[in-house]
Scaffold this motif. Structure first.
Motif, PDB file in Angstrom:
ATOM      1  N   ASP A  18     -15.721  -4.974  24.895  1.00 20.90           N
ATOM      2  CA  ASP A  18     -16.899  -5.564  25.527  1.00 20.90           C
ATOM      3  C   ASP A  18     -16.569  -6.923  26.151  1.00 20.90           C
ATOM      4  O   ASP A  18     -17.047  -7.252  27.241  1.00 20.90           O
ATOM      5  N   ALA A  19     -15.744  -7.715  25.475  1.00 20.15           N
ATOM      6  CA  ALA A  19     -15.343  -9.008  26.034  1.00 20.15           C
ATOM      7  C   ALA A  19     -14.585  -8.815  27.341  1.00 20.15           C
ATOM      8  O   ALA A  19     -14.853  -9.488  28.339  1.00 20.15           O
ATOM      9  N   ARG A  20     -13.673  -7.874  27.345  1.00 17.15           N
ATOM     10  CA  ARG A  20     -12.906  -7.600  28.568  1.00 17.15           C
ATOM     11  C   ARG A  20     -13.812  -7.083  29.682  1.00 17.15           C
ATOM     12  O   ARG A  20     -13.611  -7.411  30.853  1.00 17.15           O
ATOM     13  N   THR A  21     -14.823  -6.295  29.326  1.00 16.98           N
ATOM     14  CA  THR A  21     -15.766  -5.788  30.325  1.00 16.98           C
ATOM     15  C   THR A  21     -16.475  -6.940  31.020  1.00 16.98           C
ATOM     16  O   THR A  21     -16.599  -6.963  32.251  1.00 16.98           O
ATOM     17  N   VAL A  22     -16.937  -7.924  30.252  1.00 19.16           N
ATOM     18  CA  VAL A  22     -17.645  -9.074  30.821  1.00 19.16           C
ATOM     19  C   VAL A  22     -16.713  -9.891  31.710  1.00 19.16           C
ATOM     20  O   VAL A  22     -17.048 -10.224  32.853  1.00 19.16           O
ATOM     21  N   LEU A  23     -15.533 -10.211  31.220  1.00 18.54           N
ATOM     22  CA  LEU A  23     -14.604 -11.046  31.991  1.00 18.54           C
ATOM     23  C   LEU A  23     -14.085 -10.315  33.224  1.00 18.54           C
ATOM     24  O   LEU A  23     -13.896 -10.926  34.285  1.00 18.54           O
ATOM     25  N   THR A  24     -13.888  -9.008  33.124  1.00 12.08           N
ATOM     26  CA  THR A  24     -13.463  -8.219  34.279  1.00 12.08           C
ATOM     27  C   THR A  24     -14.558  -8.193  35.342  1.00 12.08           C
ATOM     28  O   THR A  24     -14.287  -8.313  36.540  1.00 12.08           O
ATOM     29  N   ALA A  25     -15.814  -8.042  34.912  1.00 14.26           N
ATOM     30  CA  ALA A  25     -16.939  -8.041  35.859  1.00 14.26           C
ATOM     31  C   ALA A  25     -16.985  -9.361  36.630  1.00 14.26           C
ATOM     32  O   ALA A  25     -17.181  -9.374  37.851  1.00 14.26           O
ATOM     33  N   LEU A  26     -16.790 -10.476  35.946  1.00 14.17           N
ATOM     34  CA  LEU A  26     -16.770 -11.772  36.633  1.00 14.17           C
ATOM     35  C   LEU A  26     -15.562 -11.888  37.567  1.00 14.17           C
ATOM     36  O   LEU A  26     -15.666 -12.447  38.657  1.00 14.17           O
ATOM     37  N   GLY A  27     -14.438 -11.339  37.143  1.00 15.16           N
ATOM     38  CA  GLY A  27     -13.228 -11.393  37.953  1.00 15.16           C
ATOM     39  C   GLY A  27     -13.319 -10.578  39.230  1.00 15.16           C
ATOM     40  O   GLY A  27     -12.535 -10.782  40.163  1.00 15.16           O
ATOM     41  N   GLU A  28     -14.270  -9.645  39.304  1.00 13.67           N
ATOM     42  CA  GLU A  28     -14.463  -8.882  40.536  1.00 13.67           C
ATOM     43  C   GLU A  28     -15.090  -9.743  41.628  1.00 13.67           C
ATOM     44  O   GLU A  28     -14.977  -9.430  42.808  1.00 13.67           O
ATOM     45  N   ALA A  61     -21.999  -5.044  43.560  1.00 12.83           N
ATOM     46  CA  ALA A  61     -22.312  -5.191  42.135  1.00 12.83           C
ATOM     47  C   ALA A  61     -22.993  -3.920  41.632  1.00 12.83           C
ATOM     48  O   ALA A  61     -23.742  -3.272  42.349  1.00 12.83           O
ATOM     49  N   HIS A  62     -22.689  -3.576  40.400  1.00 13.70           N
ATOM     50  CA  HIS A  62     -23.301  -2.408  39.787  1.00 13.70           C
ATOM     51  C   HIS A  62     -23.504  -2.679  38.301  1.00 13.70           C
ATOM     52  O   HIS A  62     -22.810  -3.508  37.714  1.00 13.70           O
ATOM     53  N   ALA A  63     -24.467  -2.002  37.716  1.00 15.94           N
ATOM     54  CA  ALA A  63     -24.741  -2.176  36.288  1.00 15.94           C
ATOM     55  C   ALA A  63     -23.511  -1.765  35.481  1.00 15.94           C
ATOM     56  O   ALA A  63     -22.815  -0.812  35.827  1.00 15.94           O
ATOM     57  N   VAL A  64     -23.249  -2.509  34.416  1.00 19.11           N
ATOM     58  CA  VAL A  64     -22.081  -2.250  33.585  1.00 19.11           C
ATOM     59  C   VAL A  64     -22.541  -2.035  32.142  1.00 19.11           C
ATOM     60  O   VAL A  64     -23.295  -2.853  31.610  1.00 19.11           O
ATOM     61  N   PRO A  65     -22.102  -0.962  31.505  1.00 24.42           N
ATOM     62  CA  PRO A  65     -22.498  -0.731  30.111  1.00 24.42           C
ATOM     63  C   PRO A  65     -21.680  -1.581  29.133  1.00 24.42           C
ATOM     64  O   PRO A  65     -20.518  -1.892  29.390  1.00 24.42           O
ATOM     65  N   LEU A  66     -22.300  -1.958  28.046  1.00 25.31           N
ATOM     66  CA  LEU A  66     -21.631  -2.610  26.920  1.00 25.31           C
ATOM     67  C   LEU A  66     -21.937  -1.787  25.679  1.00 25.31           C
ATOM     68  O   LEU A  66     -23.048  -1.263  25.540  1.00 25.31           O
ATOM     69  N   GLU A  67     -20.981  -1.702  24.777  1.00 27.31           N
ATOM     70  CA  GLU A  67     -21.221  -0.991  23.521  1.00 27.31           C
ATOM     71  C   GLU A  67     -22.266  -1.717  22.674  1.00 27.31           C
ATOM     72  O   GLU A  67     -23.097  -1.092  22.046  1.00 27.31           O
ATOM     73  N   HIS A  68     -22.160  -3.039  22.647  1.00 27.47           N
ATOM     74  CA  HIS A  68     -23.050  -3.880  21.841  1.00 27.47           C
ATOM     75  C   HIS A  68     -23.340  -5.164  22.609  1.00 27.47           C
ATOM     76  O   HIS A  68     -22.589  -5.532  23.509  1.00 27.47           O
TER      77      HIS A  68
END
Length: 115
Positions: A18-28, A61-68
């Protein structure tokens, strides 16, 4: 990078994916200064990266799922932090948890949820 356009983002209270998902989204959208780093203190691990928001990249931009849900702190200049929060709002649901303001910088505390 100019200090007025840099935002340090710290992600915590979550799994590494989940942390990588957030940081990757910002990096886009924003240029990171380096690959995200992880720090462990006792049982908690936090991930962080610093982004330059001066020249955002074009992307859809598109919605991104997080596990928690994920806790995020963004620190930097007022306008720069506002840009990061706006970008996070395009891909995640946000609950504002609080903020602290100084003369030149502010800290924003958020709780992110996947959409």
């Amino acid at each position: 990078m100019s200090g007025g356009t840099e935002v340090t983002v710290v992600v915590s209270d979550c799994a590494e994916d989940d942390a990588r998902t957030v940081l990757t989204a910002l990096g886009e959208t924003f240029t990171p200064d380096r690959a995200p780093s992880a720090r462990s203190g006792g049982r908690a691990t936090v991930w962080s990266s610093t982004f330059d928001v001066a020249h955002p990249k074009e992307h859809a931009a598109h919605a991104v799922p997080l596990e928690h849900p994920v806790t995020v702190t963004a620190q930097g200049g007022y306008g720069a932090v506002d840009r990061v929060v706006a970008e996070l709002g395009t891909v995640f649901a946000i609950d504002a948890q609080g903020s602290a303001a100084g003369d030149q910088e502010k800290d924003v505390h958020l709780r992110l949820h996947g959409r």
